[in-house]
Design an enzyme around this catalytic site. Structure first.
Site, short mmCIF file in Angstrom:
data_model
loop_
_atom_site.label_atom_id
_atom_site.label_comp_id
_atom_site.label_asym_id
_atom_site.label_seq_id
_atom_site.Cartn_x
_atom_site.Cartn_y
_atom_site.Cartn_z
N ASP A 8 30.25 40.98 55.29
CA ASP A 8 29.57 41.00 54.23
C ASP A 8 29.55 40.67 52.90
O ASP A 8 29.68 41.33 51.87
CB ASP A 8 28.79 42.14 54.34
CG ASP A 8 28.33 42.57 55.72
OD1 ASP A 8 28.25 42.04 56.46
OD2 ASP A 8 27.61 43.97 55.78
N ASP A 46 24.96 40.49 56.47
CA ASP A 46 24.01 41.34 56.44
C ASP A 46 22.68 40.48 56.12
O ASP A 46 22.58 39.95 55.15
CB ASP A 46 24.20 42.61 55.34
CG ASP A 46 23.50 43.83 55.87
OD1 ASP A 46 23.72 44.22 57.12
OD2 ASP A 46 23.00 44.40 54.83
N HIS A 48 18.61 40.80 56.65
CA HIS A 48 17.50 41.86 56.72
C HIS A 48 16.31 40.96 56.60
O HIS A 48 15.94 40.20 55.72
CB HIS A 48 17.24 42.95 55.91
CG HIS A 48 18.69 43.75 56.17
ND1 HIS A 48 18.96 44.29 57.39
CD2 HIS A 48 19.49 44.39 55.30
CE1 HIS A 48 20.08 45.33 57.02
NE2 HIS A 48 20.37 45.21 55.96
N HIS A 81 17.96 44.85 50.06
CA HIS A 81 19.11 44.05 49.93
C HIS A 81 19.33 43.10 50.79
O HIS A 81 18.77 43.25 52.03
CB HIS A 81 20.29 44.97 49.88
CG HIS A 81 20.60 45.77 51.05
ND1 HIS A 81 20.02 46.75 51.60
CD2 HIS A 81 21.45 45.31 52.13
CE1 HIS A 81 20.60 47.13 52.48
NE2 HIS A 81 21.27 46.38 53.13
N LYS A 106 23.59 40.18 61.23
CA LYS A 106 23.34 41.41 61.63
C LYS A 106 22.28 42.19 60.92
O LYS A 106 22.01 41.93 59.87
CB LYS A 106 24.74 42.32 61.68
CG LYS A 106 25.43 42.60 60.28
CD LYS A 106 26.59 43.01 60.48
CE LYS A 106 27.15 43.50 58.90
NZ LYS A 106 26.45 44.54 58.54
N CYS A 151 29.99 49.13 56.48
CA CYS A 151 30.05 47.87 57.41
C CYS A 151 31.60 47.49 57.70
O CYS A 151 31.68 47.31 58.75
CB CYS A 151 29.32 46.80 56.66
SG CYS A 151 27.56 47.30 56.71
C1 VGL Z 1 26.07 47.68 54.02
C2 VGL Z 1 24.57 49.53 53.81
C3 VGL Z 1 23.45 48.61 54.06
C4 VGL Z 1 27.46 46.98 53.96
C5 VGL Z 1 25.00 46.93 54.24
O1 VGL Z 1 27.46 45.75 53.93
O2 VGL Z 1 28.42 48.02 53.82
N1 VGL Z 1 25.70 48.82 53.67
N2 VGL Z 1 23.75 47.53 54.48
ZN ZN Z 2 22.20 46.24 55.01
#
Ligand code: VGL
Ligand code: ZN
Length: 203
Positions: A8, A46, A48, A81, A106, A151
């Site tokens: 990420d 990440d 979404h 995010h 993901k 993550c």
């Molecule tokens: C993450 C919270 C929500 C991360 C991603 O990449 O650690 N944390 N989405």
């Molecule tokens: Zn996230």
């Protein structure tokens, strides 16, 4: 063979981003430098949908940091995010992408979150990363990126559970630290699960 998993390293998780990890940008040069040490480099992203259940904005009256039930699991609510198609979801501009063999998205299912690069938070669906690493003959994985206490930790713990020898590249990670000490606690949890800590210069 050993593989590098870049977790990420995306704009929204960098300083100035929607879910900024303090000093998150410090991991970029380390991610670039260590790639040469690996036969295989993969990344998680990440990614979404706008209606994702982990976004506080999708739950009227809720604030980031609140905890709700999502898919029967405790879910921390986050600022919006890494929305699919947004610049916040893109990989950090300074990250070298040329050697990344495959990207594993993901968090694409609005109804459940996915911190780990291997499974959603309920361990209901696999992303394919585990099978891919096995097919490529990987026995050891080195995990780094953002964020240590979410993550990165979930990815390293799942890697262990899947039987990979697992290393955490300590200087290649930064934590969100929603609560002070979260990063240290996450590192302790990883160590307890036999994840080994290594500095990038000692790989
Ligand atoms: C993450 C919270 C929500 C991360 C991603 O990449 O650690 N944390 N989405
Ligand atoms: Zn996230």
């Amino acid at each position: 063979m050993r593989a590098l998993i870049l977790v990420d390293i995306q704009n929204d998780l960098l300083p100035g981003g929607a879910l900024a990890v303090p000093d998150g940008d410090m991991v970029i040069p380390i991610g670039n430098a260590v790639q040469a040490d690996f036969g295989l480099v993969v990344a998680t992203q990440d990614l979404h949908p706008a209606d994702h259940g982990s976004f506080a904005a999708n739950h009227p009256g809720r604030q980031p940091g609140d905890v709700i039930q999502l898919a029967g699991l405790d879910q921390i609510l986050w600022p919006r995010h890494c929305v699919q198609g947004s610049s916040g979801a893109a990989f950090a501009a300074g990250l070298n992408l040329e050697r990344i063999a495959r990207v594993f998205p993901k968090g694409t299912d609005a109804t459940i979150d996915s911190y780990s690069g291997f499974f959603d938070n309920g361990h209901r669906k696999a992303t394919g990363l585990g099978d891919y690493l096995r097919e490529e003959g990987v026995s050891s994985v080195y995990v780094m990126g953002l964020a240590t206490d979410y993550c990165v930790a979930f990815t390293a713990l799942d890697a262990r559970q899947l039987g990979f020898e697992t290393f955490l590249i300590t200087d290649g990670c930064r934590g969100v630290e929603l609560t002070t000490g979260d990063t240290e606690r996450a590192i302790d949890e990883m160590k307890a699960a036999s994840v080994r800590c290594i500095e990038s210069t000692r790989i």
